[in-house]
Write a protein that holds these residues in place. Structure first.
Motif, PDB file in Angstrom:
ATOM      1  N   PRO A  14       4.865   9.545  -0.281  1.00 28.50           N
ATOM      2  CA  PRO A  14       4.872  10.435  -1.459  1.00 28.50           C
ATOM      3  C   PRO A  14       5.324  11.840  -1.075  1.00 28.50           C
ATOM      4  O   PRO A  14       4.937  12.363  -0.029  1.00 28.50           O
ATOM      5  N   LYS A  87       7.140   9.884  -6.035  1.00 27.92           N
ATOM      6  CA  LYS A  87       5.755   9.563  -6.354  1.00 27.92           C
ATOM      7  C   LYS A  87       5.556   8.053  -6.262  1.00 27.92           C
ATOM      8  O   LYS A  87       6.516   7.295  -6.402  1.00 27.92           O
ATOM      9  N   PRO A  88       4.338   7.611  -6.053  1.00 27.35           N
ATOM     10  CA  PRO A  88       4.095   6.153  -6.015  1.00 27.35           C
ATOM     11  C   PRO A  88       4.597   5.444  -7.270  1.00 27.35           C
ATOM     12  O   PRO A  88       5.071   4.303  -7.184  1.00 27.35           O
ATOM     13  N   THR A  91       8.073   3.707  -7.462  1.00 25.52           N
ATOM     14  CA  THR A  91       8.305   2.435  -6.777  1.00 25.52           C
ATOM     15  C   THR A  91       8.923   1.421  -7.720  1.00 25.52           C
ATOM     16  O   THR A  91       8.502   1.283  -8.871  1.00 25.52           O
ATOM     17  N   ASN A 125      10.137   1.897  -2.247  1.00 21.88           N
ATOM     18  CA  ASN A 125       8.686   1.755  -2.141  1.00 21.88           C
ATOM     19  C   ASN A 125       8.102   3.100  -1.700  1.00 21.88           C
ATOM     20  O   ASN A 125       8.337   3.537  -0.574  1.00 21.88           O
ATOM     21  N   SER A 127       4.903   4.925  -0.826  1.00 18.87           N
ATOM     22  CA  SER A 127       3.521   4.595  -0.475  1.00 18.87           C
ATOM     23  C   SER A 127       3.085   5.380   0.749  1.00 18.87           C
ATOM     24  O   SER A 127       3.890   5.659   1.638  1.00 18.87           O
ATOM     25  N   SER A 128       1.818   5.710   0.779  1.00 17.72           N
ATOM     26  CA  SER A 128       1.271   6.378   1.952  1.00 17.72           C
ATOM     27  C   SER A 128       0.685   5.367   2.938  1.00 17.72           C
ATOM     28  O   SER A 128       0.222   5.733   4.006  1.00 17.72           O
TER      29      SER A 128
END
Length: 128
Positions: A14, A87-88, A91, A125, A127-128
């Motif tokens: 992110p 941002k997530p 995705t 994708n 993602s953290s």
């Protein structure tokens, strides 16, 4: 017949950035307005952005909020989507498509109707 291939997707944290490319082959995309769409898992496909065939006009979905920039290089037969501050919820699989209906070189419309040529998509994708 125009063939489109997307690339540049991948896994990003992110806040990170990606640049997607939509490369055309078999024909020139210079006469087409080009749209980007995306489809998140379990959701409907939605329009992200469009650029006129001349490159003078670009439009974005409201959710972009200044984070993405679409551009094109007709000499390289390629359209780009620079995505920043990811941002997530960004995705999904991102697709580019060529618009056969919009003949005004200074216009583009974000819509699926009239998009005759589609790429197979590239996965983003966030993602953290």
């Amino acid at each position: 017949q125009l063939q489109l291939v997307e690339s540049g997707g991948g896994l990003v944290h992110p806040g990170g950035s990606l640049r997607l490319s939509c490369a055309a082959s078999r024909s020139s995309l210079a006469n087409y307005a080009i749209d980007w769409f995306r489809q998140a898992p379990g959701k409907e496909r939605e329009g992200v952005s469009c650029i006129s065939s001349s490159g003078v006009l670009a439009k974005y979905g409201d959710f972009v909020a200044g984070r993405f920039t679409i551009s094109r290089d007709n000499a390289k037969n390629t359209v780009y989507l620079q995505m920043n501050s990811l941002k997530p919820e960004d995705t999904g699989v991102y697709y580019c498509a060529a618009d056969r209906i919009t003949t005004n070189r200074a216009e583009c419309v974000i819509r699926e109707y009239g998009m005759d040529y589609w790429g197979r998509g590239t996965l983003v994708n966030v993602s953290s």
